[in-house]
Design an enzyme around this catalytic site. Structure first.
Site, mmCIF file in Angstrom:
data_model
loop_
_atom_site.group_PDB
_atom_site.id
_atom_site.type_symbol
_atom_site.label_atom_id
_atom_site.label_comp_id
_atom_site.label_asym_id
_atom_site.label_seq_id
_atom_site.Cartn_x
_atom_site.Cartn_y
_atom_site.Cartn_z
ATOM 1 N N GLU A 247 0.864 -1.188 0.000
ATOM 2 C CA GLU A 247 0.000 0.000 0.000
ATOM 3 C C GLU A 247 0.897 1.234 0.000
ATOM 4 O O GLU A 247 1.832 1.342 0.808
ATOM 5 C CB GLU A 247 -0.917 0.035 1.232
ATOM 6 N N ASN A 302 -4.379 5.135 -2.158
ATOM 7 C CA ASN A 302 -5.578 5.722 -1.535
ATOM 8 C C ASN A 302 -6.082 6.902 -2.356
ATOM 9 O O ASN A 302 -5.304 7.772 -2.744
ATOM 10 C CB ASN A 302 -5.247 6.209 -0.124
ATOM 11 N N GLU A 421 -6.253 -5.060 8.375
ATOM 12 C CA GLU A 421 -5.218 -4.060 8.659
ATOM 13 C C GLU A 421 -4.859 -4.109 10.147
ATOM 14 O O GLU A 421 -5.651 -4.580 10.954
ATOM 15 C CB GLU A 421 -5.756 -2.648 8.385
HETATM 16 P P1 C2E Z 1 -5.141 3.862 5.492
HETATM 17 O O1 C2E Z 1 -5.331 3.959 4.041
HETATM 18 O O2 C2E Z 1 -6.107 3.018 6.235
HETATM 19 O O3 C2E Z 1 -3.673 3.324 5.734
HETATM 20 C C1 C2E Z 1 -3.296 2.455 6.766
HETATM 21 C C2 C2E Z 1 -2.750 3.224 7.921
HETATM 22 O O4 C2E Z 1 -2.550 2.358 9.022
HETATM 23 C C3 C2E Z 1 -1.380 3.820 7.629
HETATM 24 O O5 C2E Z 1 -1.267 4.995 8.399
HETATM 25 C C4 C2E Z 1 -0.440 2.777 8.207
HETATM 26 O O6 C2E Z 1 0.836 3.281 8.514
HETATM 27 C C5 C2E Z 1 -1.217 2.401 9.442
HETATM 28 N N1 C2E Z 1 -0.876 1.052 9.914
HETATM 29 C C6 C2E Z 1 -0.541 -0.028 9.186
HETATM 30 N N2 C2E Z 1 -0.341 -1.097 9.972
HETATM 31 C C7 C2E Z 1 -0.547 -0.687 11.255
HETATM 32 C C8 C2E Z 1 -0.494 -1.338 12.539
HETATM 33 O O7 C2E Z 1 -0.211 -2.499 12.667
HETATM 34 N N3 C2E Z 1 -0.792 -0.569 13.621
HETATM 35 C C9 C2E Z 1 -1.116 0.747 13.522
HETATM 36 N N4 C2E Z 1 -1.390 1.409 14.637
HETATM 37 N N5 C2E Z 1 -1.180 1.390 12.326
HETATM 38 C C10 C2E Z 1 -0.893 0.676 11.210
HETATM 39 P P2 C2E Z 1 -0.733 6.342 7.775
HETATM 40 O O8 C2E Z 1 0.357 6.078 6.811
HETATM 41 O O9 C2E Z 1 -0.493 7.264 8.906
HETATM 42 O O10 C2E Z 1 -1.961 6.852 6.919
HETATM 43 C C11 C2E Z 1 -3.140 7.199 7.548
HETATM 44 C C12 C2E Z 1 -4.235 7.463 6.564
HETATM 45 O O11 C2E Z 1 -3.933 8.599 5.760
HETATM 46 C C13 C2E Z 1 -4.426 6.326 5.565
HETATM 47 O O12 C2E Z 1 -5.169 5.300 6.153
HETATM 48 C C14 C2E Z 1 -5.164 7.050 4.465
HETATM 49 O O13 C2E Z 1 -6.512 7.208 4.800
HETATM 50 C C15 C2E Z 1 -4.506 8.423 4.498
HETATM 51 N N6 C2E Z 1 -3.485 8.443 3.465
HETATM 52 C C16 C2E Z 1 -2.186 8.077 3.498
HETATM 53 N N7 C2E Z 1 -1.610 8.246 2.300
HETATM 54 C C17 C2E Z 1 -2.569 8.723 1.470
HETATM 55 C C18 C2E Z 1 -2.614 9.089 0.083
HETATM 56 O O14 C2E Z 1 -1.644 8.954 -0.670
HETATM 57 N N8 C2E Z 1 -3.796 9.578 -0.397
HETATM 58 C C19 C2E Z 1 -4.901 9.683 0.394
HETATM 59 N N9 C2E Z 1 -6.033 10.164 -0.146
HETATM 60 N N10 C2E Z 1 -4.911 9.318 1.675
HETATM 61 C C20 C2E Z 1 -3.757 8.846 2.207
HETATM 62 MG MG MG Z 2 -7.270 1.614 6.026
HETATM 63 MG MG MG Z 3 -5.693 2.612 2.657
#
Ligand code: C2E
Ligand code: MG
Ligand code: MG
Length: 483
Positions: A247, A302, A421
């Site tokens: 991802e 995403n 996830e």
């Molecule tokens: P998401 O799409 O649900 O991405 C998964 C999030 O969960 C990611 O946080 C990831 O680092 C985190 N994660 C993965 N495994 C674990 C785990 O075992 N424990 C915990 N506590 N967290 C875990 P991240 O990278 O901080 O991104 C948060 C959200 O920000 C993403 O949720 C997505 O909604 C948004 N996002 C990130 N990158 C993009 C992007 O390129 N475009 C858009 N539109 N949204 C983005």
């Molecule tokens: Mg997600």
């Molecule tokens: Mg996602």
């Protein structure tokens, strides 16, 4: 002196007629000046005070108030849907609705209150004296109730959503501009969260607003300097431990503000309209990086709900694929429930086009929003991602086991693949494997990492796949033994 043939009365007429005319002219001038002054102070459509007149009158009242003994309040009333009404039924219908609401507001206000039209879709009311804060809240509720009543237009009933933000006067913030800023923040907070539609300003809102402004500035600089980066988090097949996908997740670091989480900067990008540019970049960058991976590994990107309304999403996807010669079947598009919420034809048509192109469409974060089952049959998704909050609840909520199992069974019956996830412990792996979840993603199996760092993940997984025992299987065995 009277000439022959002219009486004294005639002479008097000669003198008084011009005097009367001058008098009339003076009156007309005064009337005209009055009219002009009125026009300058009032909104032409509704007859309410306009913003600048309201501001100067409130400023005057605040300056003459004794803030120790007297409390006042301001309410901003926001009418959502007005621009949509004007757009779909015509500006004149929007104007008619605004006038109708203004008239209702005028009947609710008391003599001491000032009411104005702030802009196209909002009004403000100033109460110079209030007994206690509850009085303002009651007033706000009364206004919402009255203005939410449908407006009759020919044979239609126009229903508008009304919200209110409330702020109290204080000696330290005794300017109309500050009060207006505060009620604006309170209104935004009240209507954004889908709560009761009204709410009080608190200083934390101003702090959050300042932070949003800082993040926006940092975001603009990051885009300009092209320092945004993408990290990639691995996703494994639950049954075998095979690496199947990554991802793509945006990462932002600013010289002054440090690392800023996407949870914080993505909403700012959406609010400011920058998400279109960022989203297009993420698609292109993800395809560029993934093009060098083994051909069975896919990449998921995403997509924000706003990108579906930008009008460029399909072009962005086409460009990203073409620039990297990356096949569409290896690109997965992750959307959240909020994209489906509006049930819009615009969204549905683009999702169908993306699917026809060959992209897999994934419903992300299932379990965080409304978790409505209707999304699952309204669009043929390829995958469902169960949010990490569900997985983490396995540790504490006994009911969650049955719930997760049911969601997985239901999704399978609908022909969907399921990714869980937030896999953080061996116990999570064991449970989700037992429930026949297809794919696993989480800190235990791999954190998001840079393009360079993930090449070792790919190599390691490839090497592991040659061994009879896979690393993930070992984890599963280890956990099963200790269970
Ligand atoms: P998401 O799409 O649900 O991405 C998964 C999030 O969960 C990611 O946080 C990831 O680092 C985190 N994660 C993965 N495994 C674990 C785990 O075992 N424990 C915990 N506590 N967290 C875990 P991240 O990278 O901080 O991104 C948060 C959200 O920000 C993403 O949720 C997505 O909604 C948004 N996002 C990130 N990158 C993009 C992007 O390129 N475009 C858009 N539109 N949204 C983005
Ligand atoms: Mg997600
Ligand atoms: Mg996602």
């Amino acid at each position: 002196m009277a000439t022959s043939g002219e009486s004294a009365n005639d002479l008097e007429d000669h003198i008084t007629e011009p005097l009367n005319e001058i008098d009339q002219l003076r009156k007309d001038k005064a009337q005209l000046e009055g009219d002009v002054a009125h026009l300058l102070r009032h909104d032409q459509l509704t007859g309410l005070l306009n913003r600048s007149a309201f501001v100067s009158r409130v400023d005057h009242m605040l300056a003459t108030m004794d803030h120790n003994s007297q409390k006042g309040a301001m309410i901003e009333i926001g009418v959502r849907g007005l621009p949509r009404i004007a757009g779909s039924l015509g500006r004149h219908v929007g104007d008619y609705a605004v006038s109708a609401l203004a008239a209702r507001l005028n009947t609710i206000r008391e003599d001491s209150h000032l009411v104005c039209r702030l802009d196209y879709w909002s009004f403000a009311l100033f109460m110079p004296t209030i007994g206690d804060p509850l009085e303002v809240l009651t007033k706000a509720k009364t206004i919402i109730a009255a203005l939410s009543q449908p407006v009759d237009w020919i044979d239609r009933k126009i229903k508008l959503e009304v919200g209110a933000g409330v702020a109290l006067t204080s000696a330290s913030d005794s300017e109309a501009a500050t009060l207006l800023q505060n009620v604006g923040l309170a209104l935004k907070a009240a209507t954004e969260k889908g709560g009761p539609g009204y709410g009080f300003y608190n200083p934390a809102m101003a702090k959050a607003s300042r932070r949003r402004a800082d993040v926006l500035l940092a975001l603009t600089e990051t885009i300009e300097k092209q320092t945004m980066s993408l990290h990639f988090q691995p996703i494994f097949r639950a049954s075998t431990g095979e690496l199947v996908s990554f991802e793509a997740l945006m990462r932002m670091s600013h010289p002054e503000l440090g690392v800023i989480s996407p949870v914080e900067f993505i909403p700012v990008a959406e609010e400011s309209g920058l998400i279109g540019r960022l989203g297009a970049w993420a698609l292109a960058e993800a395809c560029r990086v993934a093009a060098s991976w083994p051909p069975h590994i896919t990449v998921s990107v995403n997509i924000s709900p706003d990108q579906f309304y930008s009008g460029t999403l399909l072009t962005d996807v086409h460009n990203a694929l073409e620039l990297s010669s990356f096949p569409a079947y290896r690109l997965e598009v992750e959307i959240t429930e909020s994209t489906m919420l509006k049930d819009s034809d615009i969204v549905m048509a683009q999702l169908a086009s993306l699917r026809d192109l060959g992209c897999a469409i994934v419903l992300d974060d299932f379990g965080t929003g409304y978790s409505s089952l209707s999304y699952l049959w309204k669009f043929p998704f390829s995958k469902l991602k169960i949010d990490r909050s569900f997985v983490h609840a396995l540790d504490t909520a006994p009911l969650m086991k049955g719930m997760l199992k049911s969601i997985i069974d239901l999704s399978r019956n609908l022909g969907l693949k399921i990714t869980a996830e937030g896999i953080e412990t061996d116990a999570h792996v064991v449970a989700l494997r037992e429930y026949k979840c297809d794919f696993l993603q989480g800190y235990l199996t791999g954190r998001p990492a840079t393009e360079t760092d993930i090449s070792s993940v790919i190599l390691k997984n490839f090497a592991e796949s040659l061994k009879p025992k896979l690393e993930l299987s070992k984890v599963i065995e280890r956990a099963a033994m200790s269970a």
